[in-house]
Design a protein around this motif. Sequence first.
Motif, PDB file in Angstrom:
ATOM      1  N   ARG A   9      18.832  50.566  34.597  1.00  0.00           N
ATOM      2  CA  ARG A   9      18.231  51.830  34.153  1.00  0.00           C
ATOM      3  C   ARG A   9      17.151  51.580  33.103  1.00  0.00           C
ATOM      4  NH1 ARG A   9      21.538  56.142  36.056  1.00  0.00           N
ATOM      5  NH2 ARG A   9      23.476  55.307  36.959  1.00  0.00           N
ATOM      6  N   GLU A  40      26.027  48.702  37.660  1.00  0.00           N
ATOM      7  CA  GLU A  40      25.168  48.767  36.475  1.00  0.00           C
ATOM      8  C   GLU A  40      24.883  47.361  35.946  1.00  0.00           C
ATOM      9  OE1 GLU A  40      23.793  51.505  35.255  1.00  0.00           O
ATOM     10  OE2 GLU A  40      24.813  52.850  36.670  1.00  0.00           O
ATOM     11  N   SER A  59      24.835  40.768  33.524  1.00  0.00           N
ATOM     12  CA  SER A  59      23.840  41.519  34.285  1.00  0.00           C
ATOM     13  C   SER A  59      23.149  40.629  35.306  1.00  0.00           C
ATOM     14  CB  SER A  59      22.795  42.125  33.336  1.00  0.00           C
ATOM     15  OG  SER A  59      23.381  43.113  32.511  1.00  0.00           O
TER      16      SER A  59
END
Length: 356
Positions: A9, A40, A59
């Motif tokens: 995001r 995410e 991530s």
Amino acid sequence: MNKTIAVIRGDGIGPEIVGETLGVLDAVAQKFGHTFTYKEAPMGGCAIDEFGVPLPDSSLETCLASDSVLLGAVGGPKWDAQPSANRPERGLLKLREAMGLYTNVRPARMFPDLSAACPLRSDIAARGIDFVVVRELIGGVYFGQHTTETVDGEQKAVDIMSYTEHEIRRVAHVAFQMARKRRKRVTSIDKANVLDTSRLWRKTVTAVAEEYPDVELLHMYVDNAAMQIVRDPSQFDVIVTENLFGDILSDEASQITGSIGMIPSSSMGEGARGMYEPIHGSAPDIAGQDKANPIGTVLAAAMMLRYSFDMAAEADAVEAAVDAVLKEGWRCGDIMQGGGKLVGCREMGRLIREHI
């Protein structure tokens, strides 16, 4: 079909435009019977705030394990004081390198219903704007050595630009293959009158062109190319160039189409997995105000459907929905013209979903 998408995001308007884009993907999944699972993957300034680094290992692992990556935007003045190696943009560079994403494709196409927003003279715009910038993404000065030292009492900074033949060759093949599906013309951009890297670039691209006798190859210096893009953009079909030049020229190309907020991009390497994002930044000045234009991100998702997931009909549906919304006169603030109907980010997302 089941696909896993890593979702970054990011910062500024990133969460807003990504949120609306996920809603569009959900509408596609429902209509066509697919399942998209979102994972995410914090990256950028938000990751610095939470983890102390712009790209946490978790991530990176999420992105590498996914079928593709959807990115909003990263960075902002809040993190300007970060050391160079820990700035939000460094996370993006690290991710591109780790995923092997050596080619960035940025289309520059003027939507007919936005022709009034084109900053060029009407007679120039009337010739049409429809070309693609193919940019080498993980070489050049952005990935060279960077040093700062004190010499004779003053600071001296050095950034090294380097390219190898294979780095140039692989991105050139992408450009020629793309041109074969378009108007069969490649314009290679360099600065071969000054830079050794550009002389190698020109020599290597010329050699690759011999494998594509049906595609015309032109060479152009980058300063002339910057002028030609605003003088007569209709002359271009596929532009191929190195990292720094491509970064600058693709932003120029996007602006002449009416708004940088409308332009998507794909970053690809070997295989189907890629990273998809709008080309604009995080726009922190309008973050959280429902003023962002999500269309660039939505069209990036359409590129993901087409190129990574082989879902041509689904991609067509998204692009047709965007065209329909624009034809009806709906406009976000960055593309607002007289007679348009102003809407915010959330409403634009809803309208696109409704048309799907």
